[in-house]
Design a protein around this motif. Structure first.
Motif, mmCIF file in Angstrom:
data_model
loop_
_atom_site.group_PDB
_atom_site.id
_atom_site.type_symbol
_atom_site.label_atom_id
_atom_site.label_comp_id
_atom_site.label_asym_id
_atom_site.label_seq_id
_atom_site.Cartn_x
_atom_site.Cartn_y
_atom_site.Cartn_z
ATOM 1 N N SER A 56 -44.972 135.274 78.081
ATOM 2 C CA SER A 56 -45.776 135.940 77.061
ATOM 3 C C SER A 56 -46.875 134.997 76.600
ATOM 4 N N LYS A 57 -48.017 135.564 76.240
ATOM 5 C CA LYS A 57 -49.128 134.757 75.727
ATOM 6 C C LYS A 57 -49.495 135.141 74.294
ATOM 7 N N ILE A 58 -48.655 135.951 73.672
ATOM 8 C CA ILE A 58 -48.931 136.408 72.302
ATOM 9 C C ILE A 58 -47.760 136.014 71.397
ATOM 10 N N CYS A 59 -48.056 135.247 70.349
ATOM 11 C CA CYS A 59 -47.038 134.874 69.369
ATOM 12 C C CYS A 59 -47.561 135.181 67.972
ATOM 13 N N MET A 60 -46.764 135.923 67.215
ATOM 14 C CA MET A 60 -47.114 136.283 65.846
ATOM 15 C C MET A 60 -46.438 135.307 64.883
ATOM 16 N N LEU A 61 -47.242 134.651 64.044
ATOM 17 C CA LEU A 61 -46.725 133.656 63.105
ATOM 18 C C LEU A 61 -46.421 134.278 61.743
ATOM 19 N N GLN A 62 -45.389 133.753 61.113
ATOM 20 C CA GLN A 62 -44.950 134.098 59.761
ATOM 21 C C GLN A 62 -44.139 135.394 59.728
ATOM 22 N N SER A 63 -43.000 135.293 59.054
ATOM 23 C CA SER A 63 -42.109 136.439 58.913
ATOM 24 C C SER A 63 -41.082 136.114 57.841
ATOM 25 N N PHE A 64 -40.547 137.157 57.209
ATOM 26 C CA PHE A 64 -39.492 136.974 56.218
ATOM 27 C C PHE A 64 -38.097 137.142 56.812
ATOM 28 N N HIS A 65 -38.006 137.407 58.114
ATOM 29 C CA HIS A 65 -36.668 137.671 58.666
ATOM 30 C C HIS A 65 -35.788 136.424 58.649
ATOM 31 N N GLN A 66 -36.393 135.239 58.869
ATOM 32 C CA GLN A 66 -35.671 133.964 58.781
ATOM 33 C C GLN A 66 -36.665 132.908 58.300
ATOM 34 N N SER A 67 -36.907 132.918 57.014
ATOM 35 C CA SER A 67 -37.929 132.035 56.454
ATOM 36 C C SER A 67 -37.341 130.802 55.784
ATOM 37 N N ALA A 68 -35.997 130.680 55.731
ATOM 38 C CA ALA A 68 -35.390 129.552 55.014
ATOM 39 C C ALA A 68 -34.038 129.165 55.627
ATOM 40 N N GLU A 69 -34.005 129.019 56.946
ATOM 41 C CA GLU A 69 -32.726 128.743 57.612
ATOM 42 C C GLU A 69 -32.466 127.244 57.697
ATOM 43 N N GLN A 70 -31.211 126.881 57.973
ATOM 44 C CA GLN A 70 -30.836 125.486 58.186
ATOM 45 C C GLN A 70 -29.706 125.416 59.207
ATOM 46 N N PHE A 71 -29.358 124.194 59.605
ATOM 47 C CA PHE A 71 -28.316 123.980 60.612
ATOM 48 C C PHE A 71 -26.945 123.815 59.965
ATOM 49 N N GLU A 72 -25.931 123.996 60.791
ATOM 50 C CA GLU A 72 -24.546 123.770 60.379
ATOM 51 C C GLU A 72 -23.899 122.774 61.334
ATOM 52 N N VAL A 73 -23.274 121.737 60.776
ATOM 53 C CA VAL A 73 -22.381 120.866 61.537
ATOM 54 C C VAL A 73 -20.978 121.206 61.089
ATOM 55 N N MET A 74 -20.122 121.572 62.009
ATOM 56 C CA MET A 74 -18.759 121.965 61.645
ATOM 57 C C MET A 74 -17.729 121.104 62.359
ATOM 58 N N PHE A 75 -16.619 120.883 61.670
ATOM 59 C CA PHE A 75 -15.487 120.145 62.199
ATOM 60 C C PHE A 75 -14.241 121.022 62.140
ATOM 61 N N ASN A 76 -13.350 120.849 63.091
ATOM 62 C CA ASN A 76 -12.024 121.410 62.940
ATOM 63 C C ASN A 76 -11.407 120.753 61.709
ATOM 64 N N THR A 77 -10.924 121.545 60.768
ATOM 65 C CA THR A 77 -10.464 121.001 59.487
ATOM 66 C C THR A 77 -9.335 119.995 59.659
ATOM 67 N N GLY A 78 -8.418 120.261 60.555
ATOM 68 C CA GLY A 78 -7.323 119.324 60.800
ATOM 69 C C GLY A 78 -7.828 117.968 61.268
ATOM 70 N N LYS A 79 -8.804 117.998 62.198
ATOM 71 C CA LYS A 79 -9.384 116.751 62.710
ATOM 72 C C LYS A 79 -10.129 116.008 61.597
ATOM 73 N N TYR A 80 -10.871 116.762 60.795
ATOM 74 C CA TYR A 80 -11.651 116.127 59.730
ATOM 75 C C TYR A 80 -10.734 115.522 58.670
ATOM 76 N N GLU A 81 -9.730 116.267 58.236
ATOM 77 C CA GLU A 81 -8.852 115.782 57.168
ATOM 78 C C GLU A 81 -8.010 114.593 57.616
ATOM 79 N N ALA A 82 -7.808 114.435 58.911
ATOM 80 C CA ALA A 82 -7.024 113.312 59.421
ATOM 81 C C ALA A 82 -7.795 111.994 59.386
ATOM 82 N N LEU A 83 -9.103 112.059 59.181
ATOM 83 C CA LEU A 83 -9.918 110.848 59.153
ATOM 84 C C LEU A 83 -9.697 110.086 57.850
#
Length: 367
Positions: free
Chosen positions: A230-257
Motif C-alpha cells: 500500500s502507498k496510502i497511510c492515514m494519520l491520526q485516529s481515536f481508535h488507539q490513541s493512548a496504548e502501552q505495553f504489558e510485561v507479564m510474569f507467571n505469578t508463581g515464578k514471580y512470587e518465588a523471586l
C-alpha cells in the motif's frame, strides 16, 4: 601483661583466618523463558529485548530473561494462557490482545481515553487506581499472571488503504484489520473486521483478504512491509490513541523471586518505559521519512471522521458498561482521573506546533 597460652592461640587462629582464602558461595541464577507477541524484526520485539537486557544487567546475572519472538512457542494471541499455565515464564505484548476474555482490559489503550495521552493513561494506571483494577479483572478472568504496564505508545495511524479515506462512509464493506475495542468502533463504521496478529497482516493485504489495516507506527509498519502492498497511510485516529505495553510474569515464578529481584523488575520496567519513549521518537521519525522516500503518501484523517469515532465510542461504551460491571468500573476511574489531569495538562501545555512552524518550513500531511 604477660601473654598467656590462650591469648597466643586466639591470635594465631585470627591470623590464620585472615590468611585463608575466602570461600564464596555459588551465585544462584534464575532463568526465565519469555515470548513476545511480535515478529523478530519488529521494533516492539526489540523493546521486549531491551527490557530483558535491563533486568539481566541490573540483577548482575542472578536473573536471566530470554525473549523469544512470536510463534516460537505459541501463537501471539495464545501468550496469556501460556504464561498463566507456566508453559512460558513470562511475555511481552498489549492487554488489548486479551479482549476476548474480558472487554475491560481493552480500555488500557483502545479509544480516546477521555482525552488522555498515553503517558497520562500510564499515570492513571500507576496512581489513579488502574493497577488495582487490572488485578481485579485478571482475577475475574482466572489467569495466573502478574503484569507491569509501561511504554507509552504515540497516537497510532488510522491505517493503510488503497486510496485516501475522506469520509466515514468509506469504511462500509471494507475488509479491515484491527484489535481490541477498535473492532467495535470500525465495525460500527461499517467495516468487516478481522483481528489478525501483526505478522499476518501484510500477507493478508497482499492476497486481497484485507482492503485496509492498522498496526501501530512508522517503524513497525515499515519492518512488516506495509509500504510494499500500500502507498496510502492515514494519520491520526481515536481508535488507539493512548496504548502501552504489558510485561507479564507467571505469578508463581514471580512470587518465588527474592524481594531484591522483584524490585529490579519493577524499576527495570520504569527505566524501559523511559528508554522506549526516547527510542520511539528517534526511530519512528527516521522511518517516517524513509516511508515517504519509498513513495508512501501520508494524509491526515479528516476531523469529520475523528468526530464520528468519538460519537461511536460513546454509544459503544454505554453498551459495554451495561454488559460488564468491570468495564464501567474502569471507565469511571479513568474519567475521574482524566477530568482532573486533562484540565491541568491542557491549561498548562504550550502549543509546540507554533514553535515548530516558526523554525521549519514544514511539509504537512494533506487534509
Amino acid at each position: 601483661m604477660k601473654p598467656t597460652r590462650r591469648t597466643f592461640m586466639a591470635g594465631a587462629a585470627a591470623s590464620a583466618a585472615l590468611a585463608a582464602p575466602a570461600v564464596v558461595k555459588a551465585q544462584q541464577v534464575t532463568s526465565l523463558r519469555f515470548q513476545s507477541t511480535w515478529p523478530a524484526n519488529d521494533i516492539f520485539h526489540e523493546y521486549a529485548q531491551d527490557f530483558a537486557k535491563k533486568v539481566n544487567e541490573m540483577s548482575e546475572g542472578r536473573l536471566r530473561i530470554e525473549v523469544l519472538p512470536a510463534g516460537a512457542v505459541v501463537r501471539a494471541f495464545d501468550l496469556l494462557d501460556a504464561v498463566s499455565s507456566g508453559t512460558l515464564d513470562g511475555g511481552h505484548g498489549v492487554v488489548a490482545y486479551w479482549y476476548g476474555k474480558n472487554t475491560a482490559v481493552a480500555l488500557w489503550g483502545s479509544g480516546p481515553s477521555f482525552g488522555m495521552d498515553p503517558n497520562m493513561l500510564l499515570a492513571w494506571h500507576e496512581y489513579g487506581g488502574g493497577k488495582e483494577l487490572l488485578k481485579e479483572i485478571q482475577k475475574a478472568m482466572g489467569v495466573n499472571v502478574t503484569s507491569f504496564m509501561y511504554g507509552p505508545m504515540p497516537t497510532q495511524p488510522l491505517g493503510w488503504f488503497k486510496k485516501p479515506v475522506t469520509r466515514a462512509e468509506d469504511f462500509k464493506g471494507l475488509k479491515f484489520r484491527t484489535v481490541g475495542l477498535a473492532i467495535d468502533m470500525f465495525s460500527a463504521m461499517g467495516a468487516a473486521v478481522n483481528a489478525l496478529p501483526g505478522g499476518e497482516i501484510v500477507p493478508a493485504l497482499d492476497r486481497g483478504l484485507l482492503d485496509g489495516a492498522e498496526f501501530n507506527n512508522a517503524s513497525s509498519d515499515r519492518s512488516l512491509g506495509f509500504q510494499d502492498v500500500s502507498k496510502i497511510c492515514m494519520l491520526q485516529s481515536f481508535h488507539q490513541s493512548a496504548e502501552q505495553f504489558e510485561v507479564m510474569f507467571n505469578t508463581g515464578k514471580y512470587e518465588a523471586l527474592p524481594n531484591d529481584l522483584k524490585a529490579v523488575i519493577r524499576y527495570a520496567t520504569q527505566a524501559a518505559s523511559a528508554d522506549m519513549s526516547w527510542k520511539a521518537i528517534d526511530r519512528y521519525s527516521k522511518d517516517y521519512i524513509e516511508q515517504q522516500k519509498a513513495g508512501v503518501k501520508f494524509y491526515k484523517t479528516p476531523d469529520a471522521i475523528l468526530r464520528d469515532q468519538l460519537k461511536i465510542w460513546d454509544e459503544m461504551i454505554a453498551k459495554r458498561s451495561a454488559e460488564n460491571p468491570l468495564f464501567k468500573k474502569v471507565l469511571d476511574s479513568q474519567k475521574a482521573f482524566a477530568q482532573r489531569s486533562g484540565r491541568w495538562q491542557n491549561d498548562t501545555t504550550i502549543d509546540y506546533r507554533m514553535a515548530y512552524n516558526h523554525y521549519f518550513a514544514q511539509s504537512k500531511p494533506k487534509a
